[in-house]
Write a protein that holds these residues in place. Structure first.
Motif, mmCIF file in Angstrom:
data_model
loop_
_atom_site.group_PDB
_atom_site.id
_atom_site.type_symbol
_atom_site.label_atom_id
_atom_site.label_comp_id
_atom_site.label_asym_id
_atom_site.label_seq_id
_atom_site.Cartn_x
_atom_site.Cartn_y
_atom_site.Cartn_z
ATOM 1 N N ARG A 119 5.709 2.974 -1.253
ATOM 2 C CA ARG A 119 4.783 1.894 -0.899
ATOM 3 C C ARG A 119 5.536 0.897 -0.028
ATOM 4 O O ARG A 119 6.710 0.640 -0.269
ATOM 5 N N GLY A 123 5.222 9.117 -2.243
ATOM 6 C CA GLY A 123 4.860 8.082 -3.197
ATOM 7 C C GLY A 123 5.355 6.689 -2.867
ATOM 8 O O GLY A 123 5.096 5.746 -3.621
ATOM 9 N N HIS A 160 0.850 -1.185 0.000
ATOM 10 C CA HIS A 160 0.000 0.000 0.000
ATOM 11 C C HIS A 160 0.888 1.237 0.000
ATOM 12 O O HIS A 160 1.987 1.219 0.569
ATOM 13 N N PRO A 161 0.393 2.340 -0.576
ATOM 14 C CA PRO A 161 1.134 3.602 -0.454
ATOM 15 C C PRO A 161 1.182 4.028 1.012
ATOM 16 O O PRO A 161 0.203 3.880 1.749
ATOM 17 N N GLU A 163 0.993 10.214 3.786
ATOM 18 C CA GLU A 163 1.840 11.391 3.592
ATOM 19 C C GLU A 163 2.344 11.859 4.953
ATOM 20 O O GLU A 163 1.560 12.088 5.867
#
Length: 178
Positions: A143, A141, A130-131, A134
């Motif tokens: 993962r 970006g 999964h990413p 933030e």
């Protein structure tokens, strides 16, 4: 001993995982959880809440933090950043015991989280990714796979077991190892 680690009377439960990478990851995580639990063994609630160094860290607070962190990353393994962030962290009290918390209660909560994580390790695809959320400490970006999260949990647990060992020695001279 197989895939069960017994330390401080806390055996990891959940489905047995035998052989291979999955078992290695789980056994290593269980080992470092056991070191952390062993470090707080025999402390009173008052001792577990002490901050014997200039930091905000206390032995009980570390148990609380590691349990909360593991629970958050377990949610990430299943549902990504949105699931991970479904509970807002309590930054102010995340590393300390607050009124009404006991070491036994924190250890029981940690065991429940550990059991849930162990169940996931036994069933999730280690390559599922999964990413990351933030945050300034994550590469934009990036993962992480389930495998990478487990490696992070092992490192996090091990690091905090070392912190707890220093705190314990400062409190009563006891050492986890030696």
């Amino acid at each position: 001993m197989g895939d069960q680690l017994v330390m401080d009377g806390a055996a990891a439960s959940g489905p047995p995982v035998t052989g291979g990478e999955r078992a290695d990851l789980l056994q290593t995580l269980r080992l470092h959880r056991g070191f952390l639990r062993q470090t707080v063994r025999g402390l009173t609630d008052e001792q577990a809440a002490l901050r014997p160094t200039v930091s905000e860290l206390s032995p009980g607070g570390l148990i609380k933090h590691v349990a909360t962190t593991e629970k958050s990353w377990a949610r990430f393994m299943v549902g990504g950043a949105a699931a991970m962030q479904s509970d807002a962290p309590d930054w102010e009290n995340g590393f300390r015991m607050v009124d009404g918390e006991t070491l036994a209660g924190l250890l029981a909560a940690y065991q429940r989280v550990a059991d849930e994580t162990d169940e996931l390790v036994a069933t999730l695809d280690l390559d599922a990714a999964h990413p990351l959320p933030e945050a300034p400490w994550f590469e934009p970006g990036a993962r992480w796979s389930v495998r990478r999260v487990l490696l992070h949990l092992i490192a996090e647990t091990s690091q905090h077991a070392g912190h707890a060992d220093i705190l314990r020695e400062s409190i009563d001279g006891s050492k986890t190892m030696g």
